[in-house]
Design a protein around this motif. Structure first.
Motif, mmCIF file in Angstrom:
data_model
loop_
_atom_site.group_PDB
_atom_site.id
_atom_site.type_symbol
_atom_site.label_atom_id
_atom_site.label_comp_id
_atom_site.label_asym_id
_atom_site.label_seq_id
_atom_site.Cartn_x
_atom_site.Cartn_y
_atom_site.Cartn_z
ATOM 1 N N SER A 183 0.832 -1.210 0.000
ATOM 2 C CA SER A 183 0.000 0.000 0.000
ATOM 3 C C SER A 183 0.865 1.258 0.000
ATOM 4 O O SER A 183 2.074 1.193 0.248
ATOM 5 C CB SER A 183 -0.926 -0.001 1.222
ATOM 6 N N PRO A 234 2.358 5.123 -1.540
ATOM 7 C CA PRO A 234 3.093 5.518 -2.756
ATOM 8 C C PRO A 234 4.312 4.640 -3.049
ATOM 9 O O PRO A 234 4.844 4.694 -4.144
ATOM 10 C CB PRO A 234 3.523 6.960 -2.452
ATOM 11 N N ALA A 272 1.748 1.022 -7.167
ATOM 12 C CA ALA A 272 0.809 1.840 -6.392
ATOM 13 C C ALA A 272 -0.489 2.086 -7.148
ATOM 14 O O ALA A 272 -1.531 2.334 -6.533
ATOM 15 C CB ALA A 272 1.465 3.178 -6.044
ATOM 16 N N ALA A 328 4.272 1.313 -2.861
ATOM 17 C CA ALA A 328 3.821 -0.054 -3.149
ATOM 18 C C ALA A 328 4.624 -0.629 -4.305
ATOM 19 O O ALA A 328 4.765 0.006 -5.354
ATOM 20 C CB ALA A 328 2.337 -0.054 -3.492
ATOM 21 N N PRO A 337 -3.335 -1.496 -7.212
ATOM 22 C CA PRO A 337 -3.267 -2.163 -5.904
ATOM 23 C C PRO A 337 -4.105 -3.439 -5.841
ATOM 24 O O PRO A 337 -3.903 -4.264 -4.947
ATOM 25 C CB PRO A 337 -3.819 -1.099 -4.942
ATOM 26 N N HIS A 369 6.930 -0.680 -9.458
ATOM 27 C CA HIS A 369 6.057 0.072 -8.561
ATOM 28 C C HIS A 369 4.603 -0.157 -8.962
ATOM 29 O O HIS A 369 4.240 0.074 -10.121
ATOM 30 C CB HIS A 369 6.419 1.556 -8.616
#
Lengths: 366, 86
Positions: free
Chosen positions: B16, B18, B36, B20, B39, B34
């Protein structure tokens, strides 16, 4: 690679080419919007396979090509500042500005780092607190979420040595400008699949209603491209103009809402200068007021951008499909990938680079 | 520039916020990406990676549907109709 190889199957490609040839009763002119699609159409010889049946003209889908000269100038200027590193996608390094390229800045002592992701530039900023890291933020709606996430991560880490030189552009306003040009020839559009993965395709409804031009969301592999072309031809032959999605494995009508929300949070739309086009209303993005501290132009008083671009490269004509790259008087003579007059010959998505690589260079080798 | 590559999410590292991110595999090569902005993706599912970040989930059922349709084309199915693939 899964979800790539299946869509390069030569037998499927052959059948789709046959289906298109059977369906088309006249030679239709289609425009693909994304430079990645342009390259794959030429790389896989799809334009040649459909010769005489479909004319493919190439649209303004190369953000590198439309980045203003002054943005390159500003990037060069920043790379030469003390304690500053200009981070960029590799595509931008050989794009000519007023006084050379980012590569030539390196030879003058400029510090230019090539990164795969804007988030790699954030990592450099974390590792080098003594340096200012400026990321050259070019790209369409596909890339804006990545740079917006970089701003969010830099905020999370409390970095005061990371900023963006923003040159993001938006594809639909350019298509609208193109479709209103009196001499535009495209009868249908292949919309850029990865832009639509972010934005969705609901925003194209109004475009199709207004211009009565079929628009098909299209992927990048040969089967995807031919599927998109087939769908365009089907609409044209039956007198239909609608928005159709032929890239459903990656694109949903609503797009990626999380990405849209983040971009909306960090950026706002603005009238934007495009190299070769002039200022396109709502044609790009800028940082919102509350994120201005990440704006490298303001932080370092860098060269302001303007739309003027005195150059011998007729990039604008090429990027709206008015002329083919090979119709440019400089193509392959004064302008080559090794010595480009303009960005379309440099970028991995530039139409001139595609023609030079997949037609001139490959034919010369035969 | 708008290149996107499908990769398989192997293991979430952080799920979870920024930061993630997850290990993502591309034809046997692993890289931290990444995620984010995707999710909802589960380990074992495929994502579309652009510039190091996930910008969308690959819908495997839709991918399979196209593959089946291509096989139908081989059987001489009529693709001249409209509206069934939107």
């Amino acid at each position: 690679m899964k979800y790539v190889d299946e869509f390069r199957d030569p037998e499927a490609v052959r059948r789709l080419v046959e289906a298109i040839r059977r369906m088309a009763t006249r030679r239709w002119t289609l425009m693909e919007v994304c430079g990645g699609q342009t390259h794959n159409l030429l790389r896989y010889g799809i334009d040649e396979a459909l010769e005489g049946c479909i004319e493919l003209i190439h649209g303004p889908g190369c953000p590198v090509c439309v980045t203003p000269v002054e943005t390159i100038d500003a990037a060069q200027e920043l790379s030469l500042r003390p304690n500053t590193i200009l981070a960029s996608f590799g595509d931008m390094l050989r794009v000519p500005g007023s006084h050379g390229t980012l590569l030539s800045s390196r030879s003058k002592g400029g510090r230019v780092a090539v990164v795969y992701s804007p988030l790699d530039a954030v990592e450099i900023a974390r590792e080098r607190p003594q340096d200012q890291i400026v990321f050259l933020a070019v790209g369409f709606e596909t890339t804006a979420p990545a740079t917006a996430l970089a701003v969010q991560q830099a905020t999370h880490y409390g970095l005061d040595n990371f900023s963006l030189l923003v040159a993001h552009v938006c594809v639909l306003p350019a298509m609208q400008m193109l479709a209103t040009a009196p001499d535009h020839r495209a009868k249908a559009f292949l919309a850029a699949g990865h832009v639509c993965a972010v934005t969705g395709f609901a925003e194209y409804d109004e475009f199709v209603r207004r211009f009565r031009l079929p628009l098909v969301v299209t992927g990048f592999e040969p089967v995807d491209l031919l599927e998109g072309i087939l769908a365009c031809v089907r609409q044209l032959e039956t007198g239909v103009a609608s928005v159709e999605n032929c890239y459903a494995r990656s694109v949903r009508r609503e797009g990626n809402l999380a990405a849209q929300r983040l971009v909306e949070q960090i950026y706002e739309v603005r009238d934007t200068p495009w190299r070769g086009f002039g200022v396109i209303p709502r044609g790009g993005l800028k940082l919102r007021e509350e994120w201005q501290r990440f704006d490298a132009r303001q932080r370092f008083s860098a060269t302001p951008e303007v739309a003027a671009c005195a150059t011998e490269c007729p990039a604008g004509d090429v990027l709206i499909g008015r002329i083919r790259p090979t119709e440019c008087p400089h193509f392959g003579t004064r302008c080559t990938p090794d010595s480009p007059l303009g960005a379309p010959m440099v970028s991995t998505e530039g139409p001139c680079a595609a023609y030079h690589r997949y037609r001139v260079a490959s034919h010369a080798g035969k | 520039m708008c290149l996107g590559v499908p990769g398989k999410v192997v293991r979430w590292i952080e799920r979870s916020g920024p930061l993630a991110r997850a290990d993502v595999e591309f034809a046997g090569i692993r890289r931290v990406c990444h995620l984010a902005l995707v999710p909802e993706v589960e380990e074992g599912q495929f994502v579309l990676i652009h510039a190091g970040i996930g910008i969308g989930r690959i819908d495997e059922a839709e991918a399979q549907r196209l593959i089946v349709d291509l096989a139908r084309l081989a059987d001489g199915a009529d693709w001249s109709r409209t509206g069934d693939r939107t």
